[in-house]
Enzyme design. Structure first.
Site, PDB file in Angstrom:
ATOM      1  CB  SER A 267       9.926 -20.234 -21.321  1.00 51.89           C
ATOM      2  OG  SER A 267      10.048 -21.629 -21.129  1.00 51.89           O
TER       3      SER A 267
ATOM      4  CG  HIS B 147      14.212 -18.947 -21.099  1.00 55.45           C
ATOM      5  ND1 HIS B 147      15.235 -18.360 -20.359  1.00 55.45           N
ATOM      6  CD2 HIS B 147      13.757 -19.972 -20.350  1.00 55.45           C
ATOM      7  CE1 HIS B 147      15.375 -19.010 -19.218  1.00 55.45           C
ATOM      8  NE2 HIS B 147      14.496 -19.997 -19.172  1.00 55.45           N
TER       9      HIS B 147
ATOM     10  CG  ASP C 251      13.115 -23.431 -19.463  1.00 56.93           C
ATOM     11  OD1 ASP C 251      13.926 -22.837 -18.733  1.00 56.93           O
ATOM     12  OD2 ASP C 251      12.029 -22.947 -19.822  1.00 56.93           O
TER      13      ASP C 251
ATOM     14  CG  MET D  93      14.369 -28.880 -17.155  1.00 56.33           C
ATOM     15  SD  MET D  93      12.706 -28.939 -16.487  1.00 56.33           S
ATOM     16  CE  MET D  93      12.185 -27.235 -16.807  1.00 56.33           C
TER      17      MET D  93
ATOM     18  CG  MET E  76      15.180 -20.183 -11.106  1.00 58.49           C
ATOM     19  SD  MET E  76      14.629 -20.093 -12.824  1.00 58.49           S
ATOM     20  CE  MET E  76      13.078 -21.014 -12.745  1.00 58.49           C
TER      21      MET E  76
ATOM     22  N   GLY F 132      11.329 -26.776 -13.025  1.00 56.11           N
ATOM     23  CA  GLY F 132      10.920 -28.127 -13.386  1.00 56.11           C
ATOM     24  C   GLY F 132       9.783 -28.126 -14.392  1.00 56.11           C
ATOM     25  CG  PHE F 133       6.937 -29.371 -13.994  1.00 52.38           C
ATOM     26  CD1 PHE F 133       6.786 -30.408 -14.918  1.00 52.38           C
ATOM     27  CD2 PHE F 133       7.508 -29.654 -12.760  1.00 52.38           C
ATOM     28  CE1 PHE F 133       7.184 -31.704 -14.595  1.00 52.38           C
ATOM     29  CE2 PHE F 133       7.917 -30.944 -12.435  1.00 52.38           C
ATOM     30  CZ  PHE F 133       7.754 -31.977 -13.351  1.00 52.38           C
TER      31      PHE F 133
ATOM     32  N   GLY G 118       4.050 -23.144 -16.133  1.00 51.19           N
ATOM     33  CA  GLY G 118       2.670 -23.020 -15.669  1.00 51.19           C
ATOM     34  C   GLY G 118       2.482 -22.952 -14.163  1.00 51.19           C
TER      35      GLY G 118
ATOM     36  CG  ASP H  25      12.632 -18.816 -16.022  1.00 52.75           C
ATOM     37  OD1 ASP H  25      11.464 -18.928 -16.442  1.00 52.75           O
ATOM     38  OD2 ASP H  25      13.518 -19.663 -16.222  1.00 52.75           O
ATOM     39  N   GLY H  26       9.612 -17.631 -14.372  1.00 53.16           N
ATOM     40  CA  GLY H  26       8.627 -18.466 -13.702  1.00 53.16           C
ATOM     41  C   GLY H  26       7.389 -17.679 -13.308  1.00 53.16           C
ATOM     42  N   GLY H  27       6.273 -18.017 -13.911  1.00 56.22           N
ATOM     43  CA  GLY H  27       5.009 -17.381 -13.552  1.00 56.22           C
ATOM     44  C   GLY H  27       4.890 -15.934 -13.979  1.00 56.22           C
TER      45      GLY H  27
ATOM     46  N   GLY I 138       6.493 -18.284 -20.251  1.00 60.37           N
ATOM     47  CA  GLY I 138       6.121 -19.479 -21.005  1.00 60.37           C
ATOM     48  C   GLY I 138       4.633 -19.550 -21.237  1.00 60.37           C
ATOM     49  CB  SER I 139       1.904 -21.132 -19.308  1.00 56.27           C
ATOM     50  OG  SER I 139       2.422 -20.716 -18.090  1.00 56.27           O
TER      51      SER I 139
HETATM   52  C1  DX5 Z   1      10.777 -23.436 -15.077  1.00 56.50           C
HETATM   53  C2  DX5 Z   1      11.451 -22.907 -16.314  1.00 56.50           C
HETATM   54  C3  DX5 Z   1      10.753 -21.701 -16.838  1.00 56.50           C
HETATM   55  C4  DX5 Z   1       9.333 -21.983 -17.218  1.00 56.50           C
HETATM   56  C5  DX5 Z   1       8.585 -20.722 -17.489  1.00 56.50           C
HETATM   57  O1  DX5 Z   1      11.393 -24.586 -14.657  1.00 56.50           O
HETATM   58  O2  DX5 Z   1      12.777 -22.564 -16.041  1.00 56.50           O
HETATM   59  O3  DX5 Z   1      11.468 -21.118 -17.896  1.00 56.50           O
HETATM   60  O4  DX5 Z   1       9.240 -22.819 -18.324  1.00 56.50           O
HETATM   61  O5  DX5 Z   1       7.262 -21.061 -17.730  1.00 56.50           O
HETATM   62  P1  DX5 Z   1       6.076 -20.218 -17.086  1.00 56.50           P
HETATM   63  O6  DX5 Z   1       6.223 -18.819 -17.591  1.00 56.50           O
HETATM   64  O7  DX5 Z   1       4.853 -20.906 -17.597  1.00 56.50           O
HETATM   65  O8  DX5 Z   1       6.230 -20.288 -15.596  1.00 56.50           O
HETATM   66 ZN    ZN Z   2      13.899 -21.204 -17.554  1.00 56.14          ZN
END
Ligand code: DX5
Ligand code: ZN
Length: 233
Positions: free
Chosen positions: A17, A42, A44, A46, A154, A159-160, A162, A189-191, A211-212
């Protein structure tokens, strides 16, 4: 048309991401993630309404497409009115777009999903249906997911980047895998990172967004991190 989704060369697919990348070096970061073994990117999107943040639009997407002509771009539309943006992102080079079950008009879910999937297919894009952690996976939704090319579960509140992985969503992944069958693509997706990916894979997820866990580390570690997300224990 979307054989990378229906007949992927390898599973699970790893999708960095780029929300967690250095925005001042987006092209360079994207290329480095692919060189490190990522299967797709990926993006994102928003809108500040559906989620409390603003990120990138079609112009960012087309800049990446120009920089990386062969990349597969999976665009995650965390917006209230996703269909307003289908055409712009398709023109910007997106290959897949997911929209959220939470934005579907009540009582008209099935007709709207079918219409949006058709619109995306007409634009040459794959269609994904996403579900947020607080939303319950109701039996009536199985047909909606089945009408799409991939499901997106999800594992954080969107939203963010990390945020901490929410293991309670794995039950939804298991249910969807059971209902949709072994051929379905299920994205999570997420964490996601080397420590959380094994549980996600075991539950049946086969597209792993991170992502992170990737961009938060030094580039020389990315190949190892991506490999660990794909099949580490
Ligand atoms: C969250 C996004 C994710 C996010 C993933 O709102 O949809 O794609 O950026 O980032 P990490 O892997 O850091 O949770
Ligand atoms: Zn995403």
């Amino acid at each position: 048309m979307h054989d990378w989704l229906t007949h992927p060369a390898r599973l699970p697919l790893v999708a960095p991401s780029i929300l967690a990348a250095d925005f001042a070096m987006l092209g360079d970061e994207s290329r480095a993630a692919l060189d490190a073994g990522a299967d797709l990117l990926h993006l994102d999107v928003m809108d500040g309404h559906f989620v409390p943040n603003l990120t990138m639009g079609p112009d960012a997407c087309s800049a990446i497409r120009l920089h990386l002509p062969g990349v597969r771009l999976d665009t995650h539309l965390m917006v209230e009115y996703p269909d307003r943006f289908f055409e712009a992102f398709a023109r910007a080079g997106a290959n897949a777009m997911s929209f959220h079950v939470e934005v579907l008009p009540e009582g008209d879910e099935e007709a709207v999903v079918r219409a949006w999937v058709q619109q995306l297919h007409d634009l040459g894009c794959a269609a994904g249906l996403a579900i947020n952690p607080p939303s319950e996976l109701q039996p009536a939704m199985f047909d909606l997911f089945a009408a799409c090319d991939y499901a997106l579960v999800m594992s954080v509140n969107p939203g963010f980047a990390g945020q901490a992985f929410m293991p309670e969503v794995l039950e939804k992944v298991r249910r969807l895998r059971l209902e949709l069958g072994p051929q379905a693509r299920i994205e999570i997706d997420g964490g996601i990172g080397p420590s959380t990916a094994p549980a996600a894979r075991d539950a049946g997820a086969d597209m792993l967004v991170a992502g992170s866990a990737i961009f938060g580390h030094d580039r020389h570690a990315w190949a190892e991190i991506i490999a660990a997300i794909r099949d580490g224990r």
